[in-house]
Design a protein around this motif. Structure first.
Motif, PDB file in Angstrom:
ATOM      1  N   PHE A  22       0.838  -1.204   0.000  1.00  0.00           N
ATOM      2  CA  PHE A  22       0.000   0.000   0.000  1.00  0.00           C
ATOM      3  C   PHE A  22       0.875   1.257   0.000  1.00  0.00           C
ATOM      4  O   PHE A  22       0.675   2.174  -0.807  1.00  0.00           O
ATOM      5  N   GLU A  23       1.867   1.294   0.885  1.00  0.00           N
ATOM      6  CA  GLU A  23       2.722   2.486   0.994  1.00  0.00           C
ATOM      7  C   GLU A  23       3.625   2.637  -0.235  1.00  0.00           C
ATOM      8  O   GLU A  23       3.888   3.768  -0.675  1.00  0.00           O
ATOM      9  N   GLU A  60       1.369   4.016  -3.000  1.00  0.00           N
ATOM     10  CA  GLU A  60       1.082   5.436  -2.735  1.00  0.00           C
ATOM     11  C   GLU A  60       2.305   6.296  -3.024  1.00  0.00           C
ATOM     12  O   GLU A  60       2.166   7.432  -3.502  1.00  0.00           O
ATOM     13  N   ASP A  64      -5.855  -1.550  -3.068  1.00  0.00           N
ATOM     14  CA  ASP A  64      -6.487  -0.588  -2.156  1.00  0.00           C
ATOM     15  C   ASP A  64      -5.852   0.796  -2.263  1.00  0.00           C
ATOM     16  O   ASP A  64      -6.529   1.817  -2.083  1.00  0.00           O
ATOM     17  N   ALA A  65      -4.560   0.849  -2.559  1.00  0.00           N
ATOM     18  CA  ALA A  65      -3.905   2.147  -2.752  1.00  0.00           C
ATOM     19  C   ALA A  65      -4.445   2.825  -4.013  1.00  0.00           C
ATOM     20  O   ALA A  65      -4.667   4.044  -4.031  1.00  0.00           O
ATOM     21  N   LYS A 112      -7.457   2.308  -5.275  1.00  0.00           N
ATOM     22  CA  LYS A 112      -8.832   2.685  -4.954  1.00  0.00           C
ATOM     23  C   LYS A 112      -8.878   3.970  -4.145  1.00  0.00           C
ATOM     24  O   LYS A 112      -9.703   4.855  -4.404  1.00  0.00           O
ATOM     25  N   LYS A 113      -7.992   4.089  -3.153  1.00  0.00           N
ATOM     26  CA  LYS A 113      -7.951   5.286  -2.316  1.00  0.00           C
ATOM     27  C   LYS A 113      -7.675   6.527  -3.154  1.00  0.00           C
ATOM     28  O   LYS A 113      -8.170   7.621  -2.859  1.00  0.00           O
ATOM     29  N   ASN A 114      -6.893   6.364  -4.222  1.00  0.00           N
ATOM     30  CA  ASN A 114      -6.506   7.499  -5.060  1.00  0.00           C
ATOM     31  C   ASN A 114      -7.326   7.587  -6.356  1.00  0.00           C
ATOM     32  O   ASN A 114      -6.893   8.210  -7.330  1.00  0.00           O
ATOM     33  N   ASN A 115      -8.493   6.915  -6.335  1.00  0.00           N
ATOM     34  CA  ASN A 115      -9.446   6.987  -7.453  1.00  0.00           C
ATOM     35  C   ASN A 115      -8.865   6.521  -8.787  1.00  0.00           C
ATOM     36  O   ASN A 115      -9.120   7.107  -9.842  1.00  0.00           O
TER      37      ASN A 115
END
Length: 336
Positions: free
Chosen positions: A168-169, A172, A203-204, A206-209
């Motif tokens: 994830f990190e 990102e 998920d990263a 998704k978080k950032n569209n």
């Protein structure tokens, strides 16, 4: 040369035989001054413990079996080396078995270790397609699993890096460095760690569209294949918007870096790149490789402490211990 007994060591140290035994086994109460005095006498006399007699007396072999899938893999070898050093300091020998991710070989090693009467097992990762099956051996040997989901979690302790967090990190970081279309490079999708890293990547996004699409965000690679370079260039040709790669591990990332350089695709200007494992080679590549660092020292110490506790308290099972990871940022993810 005189052959010294434990009684001789006690007399020369000015302590009881029981105290010498406690110092040797690092078990029980004694002062630091006493410990140093006893160890100094042991060193001066060249005293050697009769481990055979000790094993018979305590019904212990003072040996630990380690099953490792690929000793040439940097992460595995680093963890095994640190585990061996800690166990040695605690008076245990290790039997390291390289299974080559082969289920039959792993089973054969399990039976061999059982026959040698090891006090415990450390099972590190393994064949991607199967879980570790403890029922293959008859004797109840305490064991812990590192990065390898056990078939019966209630019978063991599971220790793992936080693969989800690392992925994830890392993803990102690519996005924050300006990437609009990151991709993930994987070599298999069956192991526990791979699944967690893929979930973290998704998920990263998704978080950032950013929508995830297997055709444009997932690159399956085999760095051992003669088609690796052609497959990578073909994938990038089909996905010209791809501007960042999160690689499942540093070995894949470094191979990708070589192909990109050969095909005049500059990193990080053309495409940014981040790996996983913090292999030493990443510090010397050009550009240097950003990566996710696993805390192998903590993994090794946690594994040894957990196993030795299980040997003393066999019912203290059913735990999962997740070790945090950290980003190591270098040139391959720098902004344009």
């Amino acid at each position: 040369m005189k052959k010294y007994s434990i009684k001789d060591i006690a007399e020369l140290s000015g302590v009881s035989v029981a105290t010498v035994s406690r110092v040797i086994n690092d078990n029980g109460r004694f002062s630091e001054e006493t410990r140093k005095r006893v160890l100094r006498v042991i060193e001066e006399t060249g005293y050697k413990m009769n481990y055979s007699a000790k094993s018979l007396r305590m019904n212990k072999s003072f040996s630990i079996g380690i099953l490792v899938p690929d000793i040439s893999n940097y992460f595995f070898s680093d963890v095994v080396q640190k585990i061996e050093e800690i166990l040695f300091d605690k008076g245990y020998s290790t039997i390291i078995c390289n299974t080559a991710r082969n289920q039959e070989k792993e089973t054969a090693y399990l039976h061999m270790l059982e026959g040698k009467g090891v006090d415990g097992l450390i099972v590190i990762s393994g064949a991607e397609a199967f879980e570790f099956d403890y029922s293959q051996i008859e004797k109840q040997i305490p064991y812990i699993c590192i990065d390898r989901e056990p078939k019966e979690k209630s019978r063991t302790i599971f220790i793992s890096s936080n693969h989800y967090q690392g992925a994830f990190e890392a993803t990102e970081q690519l996005i924050h460095s300006g990437c609009k279309q990151p991709i993930i490079a994987v070599h298999n999708r069956k192991s526990t760690s791979t699944k967690e890293r893929l979930n973290g990547f998704k998920d990263a996004l998704k978080k950032n569209n950013i929508a995830f699409n297997e055709n444009s965000n997932l690159l399956n690679v085999d760095i051992r294949s003669s088609l690796f370079e052609a497959d990578l260039i073909s994938f990038l040709a089909r996905n010209p918007a791809a501007d960042g790669i999160f690689s499942l591990n540093d070995s894949i990332a470094l191979e990708i870096l070589l192909v990109l350089r050969k095909n005049i695709r500059s990193v990080p200007k053309y495409i940014k790149l981040i790996g996983f494992d913090d292999m030493p080679a990443g510090r010397y590549s050009s550009p240097t490789l950003s990566t996710v660092k696993q805390d192998t020292s903590k993994i090794a110490l946690t594994a040894v402490e957990s196993l030795l506790n299980l040997i003393s308290f066999p019912s203290d099972t059913g735990k999962s211990i997740i070790i945090p990871v950290s980003l190591t940022l270098r040139e391959s993810t720098q902004g344009n």
